[in-house]
Design an enzyme around this catalytic site. Structure first.
Site, PDB file in Angstrom:
ATOM      1  CB  THR A   1      33.379 -24.230 -76.761  1.00 13.11           C
ATOM      2  OG1 THR A   1      33.172 -23.416 -77.935  1.00 13.11           O
ATOM      3  CG2 THR A   1      34.719 -23.840 -76.164  1.00 13.11           C
TER       4      THR A   1
ATOM      5  N   GLY B   1      26.743 -23.651 -75.504  1.00 16.96           N
ATOM      6  CA  GLY B   1      26.610 -24.363 -76.777  1.00 16.96           C
ATOM      7  C   GLY B   1      27.128 -25.789 -76.652  1.00 16.96           C
TER       8      GLY B   1
ATOM      9  CG  ASP C   1      35.996 -19.361 -77.489  1.00 18.90           C
ATOM     10  OD1 ASP C   1      35.794 -20.427 -76.854  1.00 18.90           O
ATOM     11  OD2 ASP C   1      35.097 -18.518 -77.666  1.00 18.90           O
TER      12      ASP C   1
ATOM     13  CG  ASP D   1      35.271 -18.200 -71.287  1.00 17.51           C
ATOM     14  OD1 ASP D   1      34.145 -18.206 -71.830  1.00 17.51           O
ATOM     15  OD2 ASP D   1      36.248 -17.563 -71.725  1.00 17.51           O
TER      16      ASP D   1
ATOM     17  CG  ASP E   1      33.212 -21.142 -80.500  1.00 21.42           C
ATOM     18  OD1 ASP E   1      32.802 -21.620 -81.573  1.00 21.42           O
ATOM     19  OD2 ASP E   1      32.468 -20.564 -79.682  1.00 21.42           O
TER      20      ASP E   1
ATOM     21  NE  ARG F   1      24.059 -19.983 -76.113  1.00 22.86           N
ATOM     22  CZ  ARG F   1      25.270 -20.411 -76.453  1.00 22.86           C
ATOM     23  NH1 ARG F   1      26.240 -20.362 -75.588  1.00 22.86           N
ATOM     24  NH2 ARG F   1      25.497 -20.904 -77.652  1.00 22.86           N
TER      25      ARG F   1
ATOM     26  NE  ARG G   1      30.388 -17.733 -78.144  1.00 26.96           N
ATOM     27  CZ  ARG G   1      29.088 -17.741 -77.851  1.00 26.96           C
ATOM     28  NH1 ARG G   1      28.432 -16.618 -77.764  1.00 26.96           N
ATOM     29  NH2 ARG G   1      28.448 -18.854 -77.622  1.00 26.96           N
TER      30      ARG G   1
HETATM   31  O1  F6P Z   1      30.069 -21.308 -78.870  1.00 27.69           O
HETATM   32  C1  F6P Z   1      29.656 -22.206 -79.833  1.00 27.69           C
HETATM   33  C2  F6P Z   1      28.862 -21.518 -80.903  1.00 27.69           C
HETATM   34  O2  F6P Z   1      28.444 -22.497 -81.832  1.00 27.69           O
HETATM   35  C3  F6P Z   1      29.563 -20.366 -81.619  1.00 27.69           C
HETATM   36  O3  F6P Z   1      30.467 -20.808 -82.597  1.00 27.69           O
HETATM   37  C4  F6P Z   1      28.396 -19.619 -82.162  1.00 27.69           C
HETATM   38  O4  F6P Z   1      28.709 -18.249 -82.347  1.00 27.69           O
HETATM   39  C5  F6P Z   1      27.349 -19.784 -81.096  1.00 27.69           C
HETATM   40  O5  F6P Z   1      27.705 -20.927 -80.344  1.00 27.69           O
HETATM   41  C6  F6P Z   1      25.946 -19.972 -81.597  1.00 27.69           C
HETATM   42  O6  F6P Z   1      25.104 -20.021 -80.493  1.00 27.69           O
HETATM   43  P1  F6P Z   1      23.582 -20.488 -80.565  1.00 27.69           P
HETATM   44  O7  F6P Z   1      23.563 -21.983 -80.711  1.00 27.69           O
HETATM   45  O8  F6P Z   1      23.025 -20.043 -79.266  1.00 27.69           O
HETATM   46  O9  F6P Z   1      22.993 -19.839 -81.758  1.00 27.69           O
END
Ligand code: F6P
Length: 331
Positions: free
Chosen positions: A135, A15, A139, A107, A137, A76, A181
């Site tokens: 990120t 992300g 996290d 990570d 998050d 991803r 997340r």
């Molecule tokens: O890891 C960043 C994040 O924005 C999280 O907060 C969220 O759960 C996820 O990515 C959303 O992913 P995507 O953009 O693939 O929907």
């Protein structure tokens, strides 16, 4: 000591997060200042597999420090989690003559980088990798801070302040879902900053009666006629929480899912500055022949960690912030 790293690849993966561009700029500019060539890999590991790259020089990173998103694009990649996928990626590294990679992301990004480096070693090649945590998050176990978190908090706060205006006029309850997340860092910092009536985070099992219903009731008894409930996405859907509030208190909340808006926007001072320091430290690590490292923060200082050890680290979620929230919101 002889400098063995001569040409490095840089990629952003997972992300996106505000400040990634500032990190890319710092890596490229530091590399150039150290006599190291830089190649931008587009679309993360997907691009490394497919040979999707762009040569980079000092001017190719001009005017990006203030931009959200990532100029290198991100993705991803499922294929990269396989040995065959990484074999193709190593083919690209060989073709381009890359002896180092700076991987900016979460990570999962670092796990991928380490697996790639190990696979290169198994073939008798040396590919030094360095990770930079980015990120919204926050996290990542090894780092107190991750690039993008501060900007995402500020974006969410700005949105919620706007919501508050209309909730106040209509004397309503707002239930806002924020990203994160599986983590509640974003929700908790945002909840404190907007003076939320209640905040639900995955790290703390909640009791609906005492953690949601009672704070709303107490606020109402104190004369408050609008309420703000912040829900971390890791807890579940804000729609379900709103439905339960309606069932149990008889008020009709409005639900807002902030979603990807939290990932965009011009990076804050903290994110630009942290990204610049991390990018610099990542290249320094490579020119000092310290590969398989993660550049992290500890109490605001930049630290250089062994990647395998960094991936095993956990960040205990302390409840001190939650206690602040409780003390300030429950009257
Ligand atoms: O890891 C960043 C994040 O924005 C999280 O907060 C969220 O759960 C996820 O990515 C959303 O992913 P995507 O953009 O693939 O929907």
């Amino acid at each position: 000591m002889e400098q063995t790293v001569k040409r490095i690849g840089i990629l952003t993966s997972g992300g996106d997060a505000p400040g990634m561009n500032a990190a890319v700029r710092a890596v490229v500019r530091t590399a150039i200042s150290q006599g190291v060539e830089c190649v931008g890999i587009r679309r993360g590991y997907h691009g490394l597999i497919n040979g999707d790259f762009m040569p980079m020089n000092a001017s190719s990173v001009s005017h990006i420090i203030h931009k959200g998103g990532t100029v290198l694009y991100t993705a991803r990649s499922k294929e990269f989690t396989t040995e065959e996928g990484r074999e193709k990626a190593l083919g690209t590294c060989k073709l381009l003559g890359l002896d180092g990679i700076v991987a900016i992301g979460g990570d999962g990004t670092f796990r991928g980088a380490l697996a790639l480096s190990r696979q290169a070693t198994a073939h008798g090649n040396d590919l030094q990798v360095v990770g930079i945590p980015a990120t919204i998050d926050n996290d990542i176990g090894c780092s107190h801070y991750t690039i993008g978190f501060d900007t995402a908090c500020n974006t969410a706060i700005e949105c919620i302040d706007k919501l508050r205006d209309t909730m106040q006029s209509h004397e309503r309850c707002s239930v806002v879902e924020v990203m994160g997340r599986h983590a509640g860092y974003l929700a908790l910092d945002v909840g404190i900053s907007v003076g939320a009536t209640a905040v639900l985070i995955p790290e703390r099992t909640f009791d609906f009666e005492s953690d949601v219903v009672e704070p709303i009731r107490k606020a109402r008894l104190a004369g408050v006629t609008h309420f703000m409930v912040v829900v971390a996405e890791g807890v579940g859907s804000a729609v379900d929480i709103a439905r339960r509030i309606q069932e149990e208190i008889g008020i009709d909340p409005r639900v807002t899912v902030l979603g990807h808006i939290q990932r965009g926007g011009t990076p804050s001072s903290r994110d630009r500055e942290t990204a610049s320091r991390m990018g610099y430290a990542a290249v320094q690590s490579l020119v000092e022949n310290r590969g398989n490292r993660v550049i992290a923060t500890r109490d605001g200082s930049i630290v250089n960690l062994d990647m395998e050890e960094a991936l095993a680290m956990t960040k205990p979620f302390t409840m001190d912030r939650y206690m602040v929230l409780e003390a300030l919101s429950r009257h």
